[in-house]
Design an enzyme around this catalytic site. Structure first.
Site, mmCIF file in Angstrom:
data_model
loop_
_atom_site.group_PDB
_atom_site.id
_atom_site.type_symbol
_atom_site.label_atom_id
_atom_site.label_comp_id
_atom_site.label_asym_id
_atom_site.label_seq_id
_atom_site.Cartn_x
_atom_site.Cartn_y
_atom_site.Cartn_z
ATOM 1 N N ILE A 14 0.830 -1.202 0.000
ATOM 2 C CA ILE A 14 0.000 0.000 0.000
ATOM 3 C C ILE A 14 0.866 1.256 0.000
ATOM 4 O O ILE A 14 0.521 2.269 -0.629
ATOM 5 C CB ILE A 14 -0.984 0.000 1.199
ATOM 6 C CG1 ILE A 14 -2.104 1.028 0.977
ATOM 7 C CG2 ILE A 14 -0.265 0.273 2.510
ATOM 8 C CD1 ILE A 14 -3.041 0.702 -0.134
ATOM 9 N N SER A 36 11.511 1.079 7.556
ATOM 10 C CA SER A 36 11.120 -0.331 7.456
ATOM 11 C C SER A 36 12.277 -1.189 7.934
ATOM 12 O O SER A 36 13.428 -0.921 7.570
ATOM 13 C CB SER A 36 10.774 -0.709 6.013
ATOM 14 O OG SER A 36 10.548 -2.107 5.915
ATOM 15 N N LYS A 91 -5.826 2.871 6.948
ATOM 16 C CA LYS A 91 -6.976 2.138 7.490
ATOM 17 C C LYS A 91 -6.620 0.668 7.697
ATOM 18 O O LYS A 91 -5.783 0.138 6.950
ATOM 19 C CB LYS A 91 -8.200 2.311 6.586
ATOM 20 C CG LYS A 91 -8.075 1.692 5.191
ATOM 21 C CD LYS A 91 -8.491 0.227 5.190
ATOM 22 C CE LYS A 91 -8.193 -0.448 3.910
ATOM 23 N NZ LYS A 91 -8.374 -1.917 3.967
ATOM 24 N N ASP A 169 -10.792 -6.406 6.284
ATOM 25 C CA ASP A 169 -9.820 -5.413 5.846
ATOM 26 C C ASP A 169 -10.315 -4.709 4.576
ATOM 27 O O ASP A 169 -10.339 -3.474 4.537
ATOM 28 C CB ASP A 169 -8.447 -6.044 5.628
ATOM 29 C CG ASP A 169 -7.418 -5.026 5.178
ATOM 30 O OD1 ASP A 169 -6.879 -4.310 6.036
ATOM 31 O OD2 ASP A 169 -7.172 -4.926 3.959
#
Length: 308
Positions: A14, A36, A91, A169
């Protein structure tokens, strides 16, 4: 006004597919860093393996976009807010309602902006659908959200764990639209959640909601659909039928159909920029509350094991 220096935390699908292009296309933001523990980041952009390292060592950032799985997002958001850094929550905004409420209270105390980013609300057909429905009487609603988990979430083990939501999800995207466009609040009456024998989260769900005037709302979620995918919301009203398809990109009214390009994440970042400039937050938990109710009230059925 100088661009907001933003770091993207969590460099999965994403982040690369949506967040990085949206930031690059918005003059109100500049990509200051990435974070990351596994991904190497973006060429020419400072990279750290942890958010703590970035905040301690720099470069300085004004905001972070948290694109990690929801189960680990609270600590990251709390750490950023502690330093007065604005936070964009991909989200769902968290693994629980209580932790999101705690983050909202912390943001208010420190004077930072907190944004729960429901990207589907920024699909092109959603705002005109909301306007059209505002003075109509809703008779019934059908939500069909069926997709292939292997296509959209390959190798994402976290999504099957507690807090990962499973089929909710993507399903929460539909609920983020429905809670935004329907003129009356609605709540859960019954639900059946289908859980694979080897997973902790559902692969499909059938839900019955009802709005406060008694109109039925049926929701069909399934992650096992192959071929063409289905992301549709159909609203029967006293003035005819409204249909949002392709996740909200296509709006069909009795007067005709409109198609628009995908600008969801551009809309999200424009909204985040406005919140930062005006010193406000936007933390709507209505979609997550309905999902929590489904887990609270839903009946469980075991189905065949799911293997990648």
């Amino acid at each position: 006004m100088d661009p907001v220096r933003i770091a993207v935390v969590g460099m999965g699908k994403i982040a690369r597919d949506q967040h990085l292009p949206a930031i690059a296309g918005d003059s109100g933001f500049s990509l200051a860093a990435t974070v990351s523990p596994h991904d190497p980041g973006v060429a020419g952009v400072p990279h750290h393996k942890s958010l703590d390292a970035l905040l301690a060592e720099g470069p300085p950032v004004d905001a972070v976009a948290l694109c990690t799985p929801p189960q680990v997002r609270y600590e990251l958001a709390a750490g950023a807010l502690k330093r007065g850094v604005h936070v964009f929550l991909e989200k769902p905004p968290g693994a629980t309602l209580a932790e999101v409420a705690a983050l909202e209270a912390r943001a208010e105390r420190v004077g930072a902006s907190l944004f729960a980013g429901w990207h589907s609300r920024f699909a092109a057909g959603v705002a005109p659908a909301r306007a059209w429905l505002s003075d109509r009487t809703v008779k019934q609603v059908s939500i069909i959200w069926r997709e292939d988990v292997r296509v959209w979430h390959p190798g994402q083990a976290w999504i099957w764990e507690p807090g990962g939501l499973g089929v909710f999800d993507p399903g929460i995207n539909a609920l983020s639209i429905a809670t935004h466009i329907l003129p009356r609040p609605f709540f859960l009456k019954a639900a059946t959640l289908m859980l694979p024998a080897n997973r902790a989260a559902p692969i499909a769900a059938d839900l019955a909601f009802c709005d406060t005037a008694g109109a039925p709302i049926h929701m069909d979620l399934d992650w096992r659909q192959t071929g063409p995918q289905s992301w549709d919301i159909i609203v029967e009203t006293d003035a005819g039928t409204l249909k949002l398809s392709r996740g909200g990109a296509v709006l069909t009214l009795p007067s005709g159909t409109t198609h628009s390009e995908d600008r969801e994440y551009a809309g999200l970042y424009a909204r985040f920029s406005t919140l930062i400039r005006t010193g406000r937050s936007d933390v709507d938990t209505d979609p997550l509350r309905l999902v929590a109710d489904a887990f609270l009230r839903g009946k469980r059925e075991q189905v065949e094991a799911f293997e990648e």
